[in-house]
Design a protein around this motif. Structure first.
Motif, PDB file in Angstrom:
ATOM      1  N   GLU A 131       0.725  -1.289  -0.015  1.00 36.55           N
ATOM      2  CA  GLU A 131       0.049   0.052  -0.063  1.00 36.55           C
ATOM      3  C   GLU A 131       0.845   1.145   0.007  1.00 36.55           C
ATOM      4  N   ASN A 132       1.964   1.352   0.881  1.00 36.09           N
ATOM      5  CA  ASN A 132       2.772   2.482   0.750  1.00 36.09           C
ATOM      6  C   ASN A 132       3.302   2.512  -0.492  1.00 36.09           C
ATOM      7  N   VAL A 133       3.799   1.545  -1.318  1.00 37.21           N
ATOM      8  CA  VAL A 133       4.411   1.687  -2.667  1.00 37.21           C
ATOM      9  C   VAL A 133       3.384   2.184  -3.658  1.00 37.21           C
ATOM     10  N   LEU A 152      27.500  -0.799  -4.894  1.00 38.52           N
ATOM     11  CA  LEU A 152      26.739  -1.680  -5.780  1.00 38.52           C
ATOM     12  C   LEU A 152      25.469  -1.181  -6.278  1.00 38.52           C
ATOM     13  N   GLU A 153      24.818  -0.270  -5.281  1.00 38.48           N
ATOM     14  CA  GLU A 153      23.784   0.503  -5.686  1.00 38.48           C
ATOM     15  C   GLU A 153      24.231   1.521  -6.847  1.00 38.48           C
ATOM     16  N   ASP A 191      17.129  -0.792  -2.742  1.00 37.25           N
ATOM     17  CA  ASP A 191      16.920  -1.411  -3.931  1.00 37.25           C
ATOM     18  C   ASP A 191      15.630  -2.113  -3.911  1.00 37.25           C
ATOM     19  N   MET A 192      14.934  -2.350  -2.887  1.00 36.07           N
ATOM     20  CA  MET A 192      13.511  -2.909  -3.125  1.00 36.07           C
ATOM     21  C   MET A 192      12.711  -1.775  -3.404  1.00 36.07           C
ATOM     22  N   LEU A 238      10.789  -1.624  -7.399  1.00 39.41           N
ATOM     23  CA  LEU A 238       9.210  -1.555  -7.391  1.00 39.41           C
ATOM     24  C   LEU A 238       8.661  -0.186  -7.909  1.00 39.41           C
ATOM     25  N   ILE A 239       9.060   0.901  -7.378  1.00 38.87           N
ATOM     26  CA  ILE A 239       8.656   2.093  -7.573  1.00 38.87           C
ATOM     27  C   ILE A 239       9.435   2.904  -8.869  1.00 38.87           C
TER      28      ILE A 239
END
Length: 260
Positions: free
Chosen positions: A109-111, A177-178, A146-147, A151-152
């Motif tokens: 829901e936040n995403v 890495l990011e 990253d997660m 998604l976003i």
């Protein structure tokens, strides 16, 4: 790439930046700032920019609640629109913000609400030539790893990232890495030192006097074709006054040595 600095939103900041040989300023109109005072100064800021040749490289807002259990906070959305308008008027092509996490809601829901918020800003900014970027700072923001980016940003290809290696380091993430994985989405980068001792944050000294591998980080930026702003962020409680000025000058020389 261009080198600039976060500064107070006032005309005098442009001359100070020019005297240091910097190319742009960044204005952060954060929660608690006087928005009307900022927007009322825009004609004066524009004149100072034109007179000195120092541009406005980024306008941003940190710390505010943009979503609630019911969805988008309309008042904050309107504030973001006003700041996008201000950025466009100042000739600035980058607006930075985050989205808070609502604990009562699921991550999904936040995403979903964050996507809705950013999509509105993207559509609004597109008509004015302003790109929207999320920030990877922890300050009332969950769109920082990253997660969330998968998604976003994976759903919103127009959404950029404002990246600061120090936030990743303090959170225990791999900033190199990011940067390798997401550097193609970077629209703005903060230059701030970070020191961790015994697992604890010690200080944010001038970049180049810290533990960040700036040479490798810059190589990754070049490898991803990054050609936007590098914004110095003085953020230390130790490096103030005359010492702070010397620290900024040191960072300018240090980062310039890696800009080609």
């Amino acid at each position: 790439m261009k080198l600039g600095i976060i500064a107070s939103a006032e005309a005098a900041s442009f001359q100070l930046a020019k005297d240091k040989g910097l190319e742009f300023l960044e204005f952060c109109i954060n929660i608690g700032s006087d928005l009307d005072a900022f927007t009322n100064q825009i004609p004066e800021l524009k004149a100072a920019s034109e007179q000195t040749g120092v541009k406005v490289g980024s306008v941003g807002r940190w710390g505010s609640d943009r979503i609630s259990k019911e969805g988008i906070v309309e008042e904050e959305l309107q504030i973001s629109y006003r700041l996008i308008d201000a950025a466009a008027e100042l000739g600035c092509a980058n607006f930075v913000c985050g989205v808070n996490k609502v604990e009562e809601l699921s991550y999904y829901e936040n995403v979903s609400f964050a996507i809705d918020y950013f999509r509105k800003l993207i559509n609004y900014g597109a008509a004015k030539g302003v790109v929207i970027s999320s920030y990877n700072c922890d300050w009332n923001n969950f769109v920082k790893d990253d997660m969330a980016w998968t998604l976003i940003h994976g759903y919103l290809p127009e959404l950029g990232i404002k990246f600061d290696p120090s936030h990743s380091r303090y959170a225990g993430r791999d900033y190199l890495l990011e940067a390798r994985k997401w550097g193609g989405r970077f629209q703005h980068v903060h230059i701030k030192g970070s020191v961790i001792i015994d697992g604890q944050r010690f200080d944010d000294p001038p970049a180049g006097l810290d533990q960040t591998d700036w040479g490798t980080f810059m190589a990754i930026l070049y490898g991803n074709g990054y050609n936007a702003g590098l914004s110095i962020e003085p953020h230390s409680h130790v490096w103030n006054g005359e010492l702070g000025d010397k620290g900024v000058q040191f960072t300018i020389g240090y980062i310039r040595s890696m800009m080609f």
